[in-house]
Design a protein around this motif. Structure first.
Motif, PDB file in Angstrom:
ATOM      1  N   PHE A 214      58.757  36.667 109.603  1.00 32.97           N
ATOM      2  CA  PHE A 214      59.220  37.661 108.642  1.00 32.97           C
ATOM      3  C   PHE A 214      58.491  38.985 108.887  1.00 32.97           C
ATOM      4  O   PHE A 214      57.354  38.996 109.344  1.00 32.97           O
ATOM      5  CB  PHE A 214      58.967  37.199 107.197  1.00 32.97           C
TER       6      PHE A 214
ATOM      7  N   GLY B  96      59.714  41.598 104.126  1.00 35.59           N
ATOM      8  CA  GLY B  96      60.124  40.303 103.588  1.00 35.59           C
ATOM      9  C   GLY B  96      61.393  39.772 104.214  1.00 35.59           C
ATOM     10  O   GLY B  96      61.871  38.697 103.866  1.00 35.59           O
TER      11      GLY B  96
ATOM     12  N   THR C 160      53.162  40.806 108.066  1.00 39.11           N
ATOM     13  CA  THR C 160      53.016  40.348 106.679  1.00 39.11           C
ATOM     14  C   THR C 160      51.556  40.051 106.343  1.00 39.11           C
ATOM     15  O   THR C 160      51.237  39.774 105.196  1.00 39.11           O
ATOM     16  CB  THR C 160      53.818  39.055 106.469  1.00 39.11           C
TER      17      THR C 160
END
Ligand SMILES: [Zn+2]
Length: 238
Positions: free
Chosen positions: A123, A127, A174
């Motif tokens: 990811f 998101g 992330t």
């Protein structure tokens, strides 16, 4: 996620950025690149594709020229002197031995101390599910750092092994751990994003649309970086 970000180390002079597409650097971390070149560091871009599959309303044969030109202009705005393309097909990059070999050859030729790439995770920081081009490029680039220092892996490459890569800075991650203060380079970064005019127009974005999201992004990153506007990276040490 709430831990403070550390400054990206400064003990390097030369960086090689390896990404899949035109605009990956601009949307990922152009403000950091501009801050680095302004402080005298040397940055080279290596793109695997010319992004020919990136504009829905423009056929690849035309897009390939437009996007290369936009990427070169965008890089120049950020003080990047050299932009190279490897001619992989946009959208179908695989994490192959052939790709690793090409990236090892580039690392041995450029001998960077810092590798920059776009996130190799499933990811992205937004998101959303990451593209296979980004995942495969990021993973192959990180793998190639190890290969580049071993003379017995891809021994047919003429350049000497290079084991001098100290860090990899992964943009769009992330899991950011570090950041770069972009107080003085934000305007340059906005201009470098806007240089991708045909691409932005293809996305249906009007002129001037890049500034707001970029300012919001660096400001929210700054909440974990002493209040200074910043670009986040996941930093790996080698
Ligand atoms: Zn991309």
């Amino acid at each position: 996620m709430t831990e403070n970000l550390q400054p990206v180390p400064d003990d390097w002079t030369s960086a090689l950025a390896i990404v899949a597409h035109p605009d990956d650097m601009e949307f990922g971390c152009a403000a950091a690149i501009a801050a680095w070149t302004a402080s005298g560091k040397r940055v080279t871009y290596l793109l695997l594709t010319r992004g020919e599959a990136g504009i829905d309303g423009m056929a690849p044969a035309e897009a390939v020229k437009v996007r290369e030109e936009e990427q070169r202009e965008s890089a120049a705005i950020c003080g990047v002197e050299s932009v190279e393309f490897l001619d992989y097909a946009d959208g179908t990059i695989e994490h192959s031995l052939g790709l690793r070999r090409d990236l090892v050859a580039a690392i041995r030729r450029h001998r960077p101390e810092l590798l920059v790439t776009f996130t190799h995770h499933d990811f992205t920081y937004t998101g959303k599910w990451n593209s296979p081009d980004h995942r495969n490029t990021g993973r192959a680039a990180l793998d190639a750092v190890l290969d580049a220092g071993n003379r017995w892996i891809f021994p047919d490459i003429e350049d000497e092994p290079w084991g001098g890569v100290k860090y990899a800075a992964v943009a769009g991650s992330t899991q950011p751990t570090h950041a770069v203060d972009v107080t003085d380079s934000l305007d340059v970064a906005v201009a470098s994003v806007e240089a991708h005019a045909a691409y932005l127009s293809g996305l249906g974005l009007p002129p001037g649309a890049a500034r707001g999201p970029l300012e919001g992004f660096v400001r929210s990153t700054g909440e974990r970086f002493g209040g200074r506007p910043a670009i986040p990276f996941e930093l790996l040490r080698f």
